[in-house]
Scaffold this active site. Structure first.
Site: not given
Ligand code: HXC
Length: 278
Positions: A163, A41, A148, A20-21, A69, A17
């Site tokens: 994804k 991170r 994709y 970017g998006l 992770r 957050g």
């Protein structure tokens, strides 16, 4: 597009957050009154985004650094988030990706992408889900996938695998948890330029306008367009949408799919010429 306090009283966790998006979506949620928990991170980018949203929108924003992770770190991050009040929504935005010829990938390269996108997303979703189910709390989850996820894509194979897995998780849990008040949906953005993605995915200057050229709308996406879609799907007002994935790509993937789409290249004169002669 929405009433100003649409998300007032909601507490939303956005992974990735700080940039970017994720940052764009989080900013829109805050603008509509939501309190936020931002994770990622890097503490400094999270804190910078948090400070901006607090100042601009007078909402509560907590920045909790976490590498998704690591399952133990995810659990600790969620405990910390919950300590100030239960979350209402989760946005699975954090991802990792790079372009490469697949035959050149090491097992560590495959794991680098799968660990964040597939495993990390599962850890955060399960961690939230367990807490919500234990509390009997209504909640919604939104995961950022890509088109994709169902078409697959050359040169980003670990990302496509991961994804696709996140989409399968979304549809599976929508059924398993839907009856207990937890909705899960996904968005599949086409090209929305961000520094992180474009540095990794647009390798050369002369390829920079490829995304515009292969899009029926002739342009890339505007972050505000994605943020509004994310808001809609998260909001209680979209309460009957569950297990869905909404594509927001200007028609990009369909352009590549339709058998006769290549005819877009024909001019008016070409059409005149090929018309059946009477
Ligand atoms: C081949 C590569 C590589 C590359 C890394 N590796 N980059 N192999 N080509 N370009 C290999 C390394 O050599 C190493 O293997 C292994 O991957 C791990 O690399 P690290 O750098 O140690 O990994 P890490 O620090 O964990 O970084 C993870 C990352 C990184 C995924 C590689 O790019 C990252 O953190 N990205 C986060 C942000 C991001 O990617 N945003 C874009 C998301 S866009 P060896 O064998 O050498 O040890 C998206 C949707 C795109 O997801 C849709 C666009 C239209």
């Amino acid at each position: 597009m929405f009433k100003n306090d649409l998300l007032k009283g909601k507490r939303i966790l956005v992974t990735g957050g700080g940039t970017g998006l994720g940052r764009s979506m989080a900013g829109r949620f805050a603008e509509l009154g939501a309190d936020l928990v931002l994770t990622g991170r890097r503490a400094e980018v999270l804190e910078e985004a948090a400070e901006e949203f607090r100042k601009l929108h007078s909402v509560e924003v907590e920045a909790i650094p976490c590498d998704i992770r690591d399952p133990a770190a995810v659990d600790a991050m969620l405990d910390q988030a919950w300590a100030k009040g239960a979350l209402d929504s989760l946005v699975n935005n954090a991802a990792g990706n790079f372009i490469a010829r697949t035959e050149g990938l090491s097992h560590r390269a495959v794991d680098a992408v799968l660990a964040t996108v597939l495993h990390g997303t599962a850890y955060v979703t399960l961690g939230c889900g367990k807490r919500w189910l234990a509390e009997g709390r209504k909640a919604s989850v939104l995961s950022v996938v890509t088109t994709y996820a169902w078409t697959g894509s050359a040169f980003v194979v670990p990302s496509a695998m991961a994804k696709a897995g996140v989409l399968a998780m979304t549809r599976s849990l929508a059924v398993e948890w839907g009856g207990r008040g937890i909705r899960l949906n996904a968005v599949a953005p086409g090209p929305f330029p961000t520094k992180g993605a474009w540095e990794r995915l647009v390798p050369r200057e002369d390829l920079a306008d490829t995304f515009e050229r292969k899009n029926p709308l002739g342009r890339v996406g505007d972050h505000a367009e994605l943020a509004n879609l994310a808001t809609y799907l998260l909001a209680d007002e979209a309460g009957y949408i569950n297990g869905e994935v909404v594509t927001i790509d200007g028609g990009e993937w369909l352009q590549g799919a339709g058998q006769f789409n290549f005819l877009s290249a024909l001019t008016d004169e070409d059409w005149e010429e090929i018309k059946p002669k009477k």
